[in-house]
Design a protein around this motif. Structure first.
Motif, PDB file in Angstrom:
ATOM      1  N   GLN A 188      34.842  46.714  49.337  1.00  0.00           N
ATOM      2  CA  GLN A 188      33.687  45.815  49.278  1.00  0.00           C
ATOM      3  C   GLN A 188      33.689  44.827  50.442  1.00  0.00           C
ATOM      4  OE1 GLN A 188      33.865  42.421  46.815  1.00  0.00           O
ATOM      5  NE2 GLN A 188      31.823  42.680  45.958  1.00  0.00           N
ATOM      6  N   THR A 189      34.870  44.343  50.809  1.00  0.00           N
ATOM      7  CA  THR A 189      34.974  43.347  51.877  1.00  0.00           C
ATOM      8  C   THR A 189      35.157  43.979  53.252  1.00  0.00           C
ATOM      9  OG1 THR A 189      37.363  43.165  51.457  1.00  0.00           O
ATOM     10  CG2 THR A 189      35.919  41.584  50.331  1.00  0.00           C
ATOM     11  N   HIS A 190      35.115  45.308  53.302  1.00  0.00           N
ATOM     12  CA  HIS A 190      35.240  46.052  54.564  1.00  0.00           C
ATOM     13  C   HIS A 190      36.574  45.795  55.266  1.00  0.00           C
ATOM     14  CE1 HIS A 190      31.023  47.140  54.149  1.00  0.00           C
ATOM     15  NE2 HIS A 190      30.745  45.861  53.986  1.00  0.00           N
ATOM     16  N   LYS A 191      37.592  45.515  54.472  1.00  0.00           N
ATOM     17  CA  LYS A 191      38.932  45.390  55.046  1.00  0.00           C
ATOM     18  C   LYS A 191      39.528  46.752  55.347  1.00  0.00           C
ATOM     19  CE  LYS A 191      40.991  42.083  55.545  1.00  0.00           C
ATOM     20  NZ  LYS A 191      41.071  41.208  56.740  1.00  0.00           N
ATOM     21  N   VAL A 192      39.000  47.783  54.727  1.00  0.00           N
ATOM     22  CA  VAL A 192      39.418  49.157  55.010  1.00  0.00           C
ATOM     23  C   VAL A 192      38.169  50.013  55.163  1.00  0.00           C
ATOM     24  CG1 VAL A 192      41.589  48.978  53.730  1.00  0.00           C
ATOM     25  CG2 VAL A 192      39.531  49.803  52.566  1.00  0.00           C
ATOM     26  N   THR A 193      38.326  51.163  55.792  1.00  0.00           N
ATOM     27  CA  THR A 193      37.249  52.138  55.838  1.00  0.00           C
ATOM     28  C   THR A 193      36.985  52.621  54.412  1.00  0.00           C
ATOM     29  OG1 THR A 193      37.996  52.828  58.017  1.00  0.00           O
ATOM     30  CG2 THR A 193      36.505  54.312  56.853  1.00  0.00           C
ATOM     31  N   GLY A 220      25.059  37.214  39.890  1.00  0.00           N
ATOM     32  CA  GLY A 220      25.077  37.314  41.345  1.00  0.00           C
ATOM     33  C   GLY A 220      26.460  37.378  41.947  1.00  0.00           C
ATOM     34  N   MET A 221      27.466  37.735  41.129  1.00  0.00           N
ATOM     35  CA  MET A 221      28.843  37.794  41.625  1.00  0.00           C
ATOM     36  C   MET A 221      29.091  39.031  42.477  1.00  0.00           C
ATOM     37  SD  MET A 221      29.895  35.025  40.425  1.00  0.00           S
ATOM     38  CE  MET A 221      29.643  33.840  39.118  1.00  0.00           C
ATOM     39  N   ILE A 222      28.285  40.070  42.268  1.00  0.00           N
ATOM     40  CA  ILE A 222      28.322  41.272  43.085  1.00  0.00           C
ATOM     41  C   ILE A 222      26.882  41.690  43.374  1.00  0.00           C
ATOM     42  CG2 ILE A 222      30.533  42.075  42.141  1.00  0.00           C
ATOM     43  CD1 ILE A 222      28.914  44.101  40.476  1.00  0.00           C
ATOM     44  N   SER A 223      26.716  42.652  44.261  1.00  0.00           N
ATOM     45  CA  SER A 223      25.381  43.175  44.549  1.00  0.00           C
ATOM     46  C   SER A 223      25.202  44.542  43.894  1.00  0.00           C
ATOM     47  CB  SER A 223      25.187  43.299  46.065  1.00  0.00           C
ATOM     48  OG  SER A 223      26.057  44.291  46.596  1.00  0.00           O
ATOM     49  N   ALA A 225      24.563  47.263  45.334  1.00  0.00           N
ATOM     50  CA  ALA A 225      25.252  48.284  46.131  1.00  0.00           C
ATOM     51  C   ALA A 225      26.724  48.408  45.749  1.00  0.00           C
ATOM     52  CB  ALA A 225      25.120  47.961  47.615  1.00  0.00           C
ATOM     53  N   ASP A 226      27.323  47.307  45.275  1.00  0.00           N
ATOM     54  CA  ASP A 226      28.745  47.351  44.900  1.00  0.00           C
ATOM     55  C   ASP A 226      28.998  48.283  43.725  1.00  0.00           C
ATOM     56  OD1 ASP A 226      29.411  45.526  46.887  1.00  0.00           O
ATOM     57  OD2 ASP A 226      29.092  43.804  45.560  1.00  0.00           O
ATOM     58  N   LEU A 227      27.992  48.467  42.883  1.00  0.00           N
ATOM     59  CA  LEU A 227      28.147  49.368  41.742  1.00  0.00           C
ATOM     60  C   LEU A 227      28.333  50.812  42.185  1.00  0.00           C
ATOM     61  CD1 LEU A 227      25.394  47.906  39.382  1.00  0.00           C
ATOM     62  CD2 LEU A 227      27.871  47.577  39.196  1.00  0.00           C
ATOM     63  N   ASP A 228      27.819  51.119  43.367  1.00  0.00           N
ATOM     64  CA  ASP A 228      27.936  52.488  43.874  1.00  0.00           C
ATOM     65  C   ASP A 228      29.336  52.827  44.364  1.00  0.00           C
ATOM     66  OD1 ASP A 228      25.241  52.889  43.354  1.00  0.00           O
ATOM     67  OD2 ASP A 228      24.624  52.226  45.357  1.00  0.00           O
ATOM     68  N   LEU A 229      30.209  51.827  44.405  1.00  0.00           N
ATOM     69  CA  LEU A 229      31.582  52.075  44.861  1.00  0.00           C
ATOM     70  C   LEU A 229      32.380  52.869  43.829  1.00  0.00           C
ATOM     71  CD1 LEU A 229      32.478  48.563  46.350  1.00  0.00           C
ATOM     72  CD2 LEU A 229      31.720  50.616  47.590  1.00  0.00           C
ATOM     73  N   LEU A 230      31.907  52.881  42.584  1.00  0.00           N
ATOM     74  CA  LEU A 230      32.640  53.536  41.504  1.00  0.00           C
ATOM     75  C   LEU A 230      31.865  54.735  40.970  1.00  0.00           C
ATOM     76  CD1 LEU A 230      33.744  50.333  39.580  1.00  0.00           C
ATOM     77  CD2 LEU A 230      35.229  51.837  40.921  1.00  0.00           C
ATOM     78  N   TYR A 231      32.595  55.803  40.682  1.00  0.00           N
ATOM     79  CA  TYR A 231      31.990  57.019  40.131  1.00  0.00           C
ATOM     80  C   TYR A 231      32.710  57.344  38.833  1.00  0.00           C
ATOM     81  CZ  TYR A 231      30.201  61.814  39.941  1.00  0.00           C
ATOM     82  OH  TYR A 231      29.584  62.977  39.568  1.00  0.00           O
ATOM     83  N   LEU A 232      31.964  57.469  37.745  1.00  0.00           N
ATOM     84  CA  LEU A 232      32.534  57.691  36.420  1.00  0.00           C
ATOM     85  C   LEU A 232      32.341  59.132  35.990  1.00  0.00           C
ATOM     86  CD1 LEU A 232      33.781  56.405  33.839  1.00  0.00           C
ATOM     87  CD2 LEU A 232      31.426  55.959  33.080  1.00  0.00           C
TER      88      LEU A 232
END
Length: 268
Positions: A188-193, A220-223, A225-232
């Motif tokens: 999320q913070t783009h610290k890694v690819t 408003g703690m996340i956006s 787009a952040d939800l798309d980081l996880l796949y269930l």
């Protein structure tokens, strides 16, 4: 004068980059302490000595894992019993990852970790266990064929991230939550690819995702787009397939960005 006898400008006593003044100036030099006989061994437990141990853990980890090739980290509970369905799913995930060309990295312990290592080894792949010294947990499980034991959680976590092209997170406790949220935060913070992150088990993770989609997102703690980081998913094959698909898509995006940046700096 520095600790090793080199003249220094300015007031005070210098030990390399450290400046000491007043009552911080030692009564003896480092060489005197080093060569003194009958000294206590307590110094090996001091913070400066720990830095060398930490360094050695990174050196050993980098050296052991540098040539493993594509790999996926599988996280999950150490408490899961072999007769639990989650154990069987993790074993299948480990096997399918190897059959798809990946090495499998786990925390090396029992439960879900053991199951994923078991599946990887049975499939003839590289089965990696990154163990941690804990007073209540067993050593590296018998299905690991490349194992490293760490003293420090943060050195171990670096290996999980540095050498994995994706993560599959099975049901687990606080340790699993810690690994999951650290991975999400790094992306999320783009610290890694970016890398694919799969949650396995809708019944287990569903409540957490509902909370994230409501309480966390609504404040408003996340956006979105952040939800798309996880796949269930509840399907081991789908979990592995998503890692491959999402990994390929991210690699394509990275190549396109690199080409765009390269074109931008080329002379006209």
């Amino acid at each position: 004068m520095s600790d090793d006898g080199i003249p220094q400008q300015g007031r005070g006593y210098r030990k390399g980059p450290v400046l000491l003044r007043g009552n911080q100036i030692p009564l003896e030099t480092t060489d005197q302490r080093l060569l003194a006989s009958g000294e206590s061994a307590a110094w090996v437990h001091s913070d400066p000595w720990r830095v060398l141990r930490i360094q050695s853990e990174f050196v050993e980890g980098f050296g052991a894992l540098a040539e493993i090739g594509p790999a996926v980290s599988v996280f999950g509970s150490a408490r899961t019993k072999p007769d639990h369905p989650d154990y069987g799913h993790a074993e299948t995930v480990g096997r399918l990852l190897v059959e798809s060309g990946y090495a499998v990295i786990t925390g090396g312990g029992p439960g879900i970790m053991e199951a994923a290592n078991k599946g990887a080894r049975a499939a003839g792949g590289v089965s990696i266990g990154l163990g941690i010294e804990l007073p209540f947990e067993q050593g590296v499980n018998e299905y690991v064929n490349l194992g490293i034991n760490f003293r420090y959680f943060f050195a171990r976590k670096t290996m999980f991230v540095k050498y994995a092209q994706g993560f599959i997170v099975m049901p687990g406790g606080f340790g699993t939550f810690d690994e999951l949220f650290e991975a999400i935060t790094l992306v999320q913070t783009h610290k890694v690819t970016g890398f694919p992150l799969v949650l396995f088990g809708s019944e287990y993770w569903g409540g957490l995702l509902d909370w994230v989609r409501t309480a966390v997102l609504d404040r408003g703690m996340i956006s979105e787009a952040d939800l798309d980081l996880l796949y269930l998913t509840d399907d081991p094959a789908e979990a592995v397939s998503h890692v491959m698909r999402r990994g390929e898509a991210l690699a394509d995006e990275a190549r396109a960005l690199a080409e765009k940046q390269h074109a931008a700096v080329e002379p006209a």
